[in-house]
Design a protein around this motif. Sequence first.
Motif, PDB file in Angstrom:
ATOM      1  N   UNK A 146      50.466  28.427  39.433  1.00  0.00           N
ATOM      2  CA  UNK A 146      49.052  28.786  39.428  1.00  0.00           C
ATOM      3  C   UNK A 146      48.860  30.225  39.893  1.00  0.00           C
ATOM      4  N   UNK A 147      49.513  30.577  40.999  1.00  0.00           N
ATOM      5  CA  UNK A 147      49.421  31.939  41.523  1.00  0.00           C
ATOM      6  C   UNK A 147      50.033  32.935  40.545  1.00  0.00           C
ATOM      7  N   UNK A 148      51.147  32.558  39.952  1.00  0.00           N
ATOM      8  CA  UNK A 148      51.794  33.429  38.973  1.00  0.00           C
ATOM      9  C   UNK A 148      50.863  33.666  37.787  1.00  0.00           C
ATOM     10  N   UNK A 149      50.175  32.611  37.362  1.00  0.00           N
ATOM     11  CA  UNK A 149      49.218  32.740  36.271  1.00  0.00           C
ATOM     12  C   UNK A 149      48.079  33.683  36.613  1.00  0.00           C
ATOM     13  N   UNK A 150      47.575  33.592  37.835  1.00  0.00           N
ATOM     14  CA  UNK A 150      46.491  34.475  38.283  1.00  0.00           C
ATOM     15  C   UNK A 150      46.942  35.935  38.295  1.00  0.00           C
ATOM     16  N   UNK A 151      48.173  36.170  38.744  1.00  0.00           N
ATOM     17  CA  UNK A 151      48.707  37.530  38.789  1.00  0.00           C
ATOM     18  C   UNK A 151      48.926  38.079  37.384  1.00  0.00           C
ATOM     19  N   UNK A 152      49.353  37.233  36.478  1.00  0.00           N
ATOM     20  CA  UNK A 152      49.541  37.645  35.090  1.00  0.00           C
ATOM     21  C   UNK A 152      48.197  37.935  34.423  1.00  0.00           C
TER      22      UNK A 152
END
Length: 224
Positions: A146-152
């Motif tokens: 989820x966090x990785x998606x937000x950063x992307x």
Amino acid sequence: MRRWAAIAGIAFVVLLVASIVIVIPAPTADKSTAKILKWYTDNREIAFLSGALTVLSTLAFLWFLGYLHHALSMLAGAARGLSSILLTSGIYTVSVATVTALPTAALAITANRPGVAPSDGVVHLLGDLTNLSITLIGVGLAVFLTVLGLLLADGALRPRWATRVAYVGAVLSVVGGVSGFFVSKSGKANPLSFAGLIGTVLFVVVIVAVSIDLLREPAIQGAS
């Protein structure tokens, strides 16, 4: 440092996939004690190799994760705050994944110990612990993706197309992680827990995508 982190990310994926693939034939916890013991007796070295590869993959992932946290923490805005969540969720996930190798190694040791016949309860307990540990991985993986998606999505990481892959992987990891606790009386895994496996595959895809982008050029603005 950026290129070494990218190499570590790719190495992590290779080692992780190898550690999983070589033990796919291992009987699940719902199989008979005799069948489980036979496999671990005949494939003792494979079980140990899987554990060793898991440990090596952990080392590679920590290097990759450490670089991401360092580079993201230098940015302004939401990326800086998300970098800490990425770090903690990543450490949690990889720590549980490493511990998951212990019941498998223990089964290989128990099955091959001279003069000692392991009981049905011990054998199936170790098998159940492996399944439940995998379930716990899904919980941490959901937060990490989820966090990785937000950063992307924010553009702090690239490629942008991996955003949706990360989000879908997070949802599937939650489904697999929660459903994994609801097993049958015989110990057979919940069919919905298969979603966690797909989530792991998508996690691997995102890690490879980010790593390749890091190899090409700094995927994090201001990072080197």
